[in-house]
Design a protein around this motif. Sequence first.
Motif, short mmCIF file in Angstrom:
data_model
loop_
_atom_site.label_atom_id
_atom_site.label_comp_id
_atom_site.label_asym_id
_atom_site.label_seq_id
_atom_site.Cartn_x
_atom_site.Cartn_y
_atom_site.Cartn_z
N ILE A 68 0.80 -1.24 0.00
CA ILE A 68 0.00 0.00 0.00
C ILE A 68 0.82 1.28 0.00
O ILE A 68 0.25 2.36 -0.11
N THR A 69 2.14 1.17 0.13
CA THR A 69 2.94 2.41 0.18
C THR A 69 4.09 2.40 -0.81
O THR A 69 4.64 1.34 -1.14
N ASP B 58 -10.03 8.31 2.98
CA ASP B 58 -9.66 7.19 2.10
C ASP B 58 -8.30 6.58 2.47
O ASP B 58 -7.42 6.41 1.62
N LEU B 59 -8.17 6.26 3.75
CA LEU B 59 -6.93 5.67 4.25
C LEU B 59 -7.16 4.21 4.63
O LEU B 59 -8.28 3.81 4.95
N PHE B 60 -6.10 3.44 4.61
CA PHE B 60 -6.17 2.11 5.19
C PHE B 60 -6.10 2.23 6.71
O PHE B 60 -5.43 3.13 7.23
N GLU C 58 -13.06 -2.35 2.79
CA GLU C 58 -12.01 -2.01 1.81
C GLU C 58 -10.81 -1.35 2.48
O GLU C 58 -9.77 -1.18 1.86
N HIS C 59 -10.99 -0.92 3.72
CA HIS C 59 -9.94 -0.13 4.40
C HIS C 59 -9.18 -0.90 5.47
O HIS C 59 -8.05 -0.55 5.79
N PRO D 19 -9.24 3.04 -0.81
CA PRO D 19 -7.79 3.30 -0.88
C PRO D 19 -7.14 2.29 -1.84
O PRO D 19 -7.59 1.16 -1.94
N VAL E 176 -3.79 0.26 -3.89
CA VAL E 176 -2.50 -0.36 -3.65
C VAL E 176 -1.40 0.55 -4.21
O VAL E 176 -1.67 1.48 -4.97
N SER E 177 -0.17 0.25 -3.82
CA SER E 177 0.97 1.10 -4.19
C SER E 177 1.43 0.83 -5.62
O SER E 177 1.13 -0.22 -6.20
#
Lengths: 406, 406
Positions: free
Chosen positions: A109-110, A196-198, A226-227, B2, B4-5
């Motif tokens: 995710i980052t 809209d953050l995890f 989804e989060h 959110p 994925v990266s």
Amino acid sequence: MPSVSKKGRAMPESPIRKLVPFAEQAKKDGKKIYHLNIGQPDIKTPKAALDAVKNNSLHILAYSHSAGFESFRKKLASYYAKHDITISQDDILITTGASEALVFTMGSITDPEDEIIVPEPFYANYYSFSTQSNIKVVPVISSIENDFALPAIAEFEKLITKKTKAILICNPGNPTGYLYSKSEIKALAKLAIRYDLFLISDEVYREFVYDGLEHYSVLEEKDLNEHAIIIDSVSKRYSMCGARIGCMVTKNKSVIETAMKFAQARLSPPTYAQIASEAALEAPDSYHEKTVAKYKQRRDLVIEKLSQHPDIKISVPKGAFYCIAQLPINDADHFCQWLLSDFSMNNETVMLAPASGFYSSPGQGTDQVRIAYVLNQKALKKATKILIKGLNTYRTKFESKTKSEN
Amino acid sequence: MPSVSKKGRAMPESPIRKLVPFAEQAKKDGKKIYHLNIGQPDIKTPKAALDAVKNNSLHILAYSHSAGFESFRKKLASYYAKHDITISQDDILITTGASEALVFTMGSITDPEDEIIVPEPFYANYYSFSTQSNIKVVPVISSIENDFALPAIAEFEKLITKKTKAILICNPGNPTGYLYSKSEIKALAKLAIRYDLFLISDEVYREFVYDGLEHYSVLEEKDLNEHAIIIDSVSKRYSMCGARIGCMVTKNKSVIETAMKFAQARLSPPTYAQIASEAALEAPDSYHEKTVAKYKQRRDLVIEKLSQHPDIKISVPKGAFYCIAQLPINDADHFCQWLLSDFSMNNETVMLAPASGFYSSPGQGTDQVRIAYVLNQKALKKATKILIKGLNTYRTKFESKTKSEN
């Protein structure tokens, strides 16, 4: 000579393990050490887990599925169902410890320079895994004054930027022992959805909850499918730290499919450890009941003993098996080292984790220590006595000097 | 929702595993599949390793030292000494598979955007771990024309930039089976020293060497102490892929100390697997002698059978248990899938790894497959027969069409 990377230099040393050389020297000098510094439980691993490994009939120790044994994931789905977390085996990826689950989550995710917000103090290795992943931990400070409860949502909002990808919590918390309430989780859920953050929740201490309270998981929040990402592990739950089996759980298909690519690259989680972990799920309910009852007694004992000292401030943990104690000294790092190198009571001493290692903000927590109450009652009684004696001795030796220096 | 990266999206799917759904369907349809696609040996794990786990007397499955059992590292140092690699236990870091050794190595010596040069074709997951580490693989192409020997040093030099941190080789090679000669290693050593680069050598197939040849390790080069890093694993050596135990070995103190910080973050390698791996070192010399003799027979059989086809070009592997075959077709990816989904001979088929997944340069290796000769003689005979029949059938069906399209 070729040199190591900037990242490598930036990787923090373990705040718990950097005292190890002093402990080793103390042991060589014949001192007995009570280890309150590390979350290695003294509870026996469930017999079912140990027996499953002893009785295995493998002739070839082969790769398993990259997502872990399917049979194990099915049983895990049932385990989660008992905790009001409704997921299927396809929402689970078995990892090599919660550590790998965190690395896969961050990777999925980052991107470099992205940010995750983490209530501070936090599990020190969150910082390590973020450094490894080239991302930035943005701390939001929680306070011992209210037992490290969730900081105000407005404090999170102040820190959210375009780079913010997730909020990471540990619930119940290491090192704080704080258990987030349902309303705190709901507030975080709203925040995650709004921006809209995890919302990543490390729930490895799910069962370790006291005083009739109940754990509320991020995956019980239906709007958060989804989060929400759960980080989990068998390490503490079944006293199987050496298994190195954890998992990540999410109903976000893109995330689990992305994490699966990281999982395929490393081929599979360890096979013997999966056999043990799958079998551990057969442990009777009484296993956790007894374990939690034992930890509650230990917690009560530590709180009682340390509260007798008028200048120790202690946050009463509602979960996990740690607590943060604020000591009437300036430099807990030095105090913890001194306990090993210069102090003993009848040739015994205690090893603590300086809390500064659980803060990324400079100057925070320098008068705090983390106490892991993972010893039996008798040992804890001794250890708290030694700690108080040590503290008083240290103050007379150093605090007067420090005060005159100020 | 959110997302994925970029990194997560860039992570490659396993080239070996992406055919799995087609294989699963073929099995459902009742076809028998000969697996030449994956390096999972059919050799039994040493009894000493299996027994050590069965007979373990642990009551608490605790964390081990982050660098792995000291007793294991000491025995490993003796193992390396037998292979003319002089190191101490402090030069070894036990990892969760060679995979983790690669991730720790990359993390310790590279920052985002840094580059490593890798002879191509290469083990596909080198690309995955580089993507995970935000660094760039720069391929230097080796050719089937000379069995994938080391490319000319001048070819490496052309690719070296300020961002280049290391050269990574696999010796003997997966997927090529090529064994680098002593003079090739010496040439690489000179290059590494001249440009101050690390030379990372993945030597997990060290014992799998044929035709009386000898393996020469980068750590036998005395001038390379600060530059050489060995990646190792018990997976193939002892048929223990599911253990997930490997190690990194280097005499560069800064590197091992840096890698240790990554190791501390993930706490420890798996305990049961360390017990098995330490015990595996007790396997008699005959274990490897028998294993290698078996693989030599298998290699000879595969080469013999496939060489009978006038249009298959095959590089004769001198080590490991893979070879690359160049087939008289345009799209080996499609051919491998077709073998599973559309072809059978007496209701049997073969599964191969398309070689394109082992190249990062677009368009390379599209007519090549990797064959893992990890089956017994009888199965290999059948499998090569099916492969040739499949190839001929495929050519009549598709190549005429392709040719007319050209």
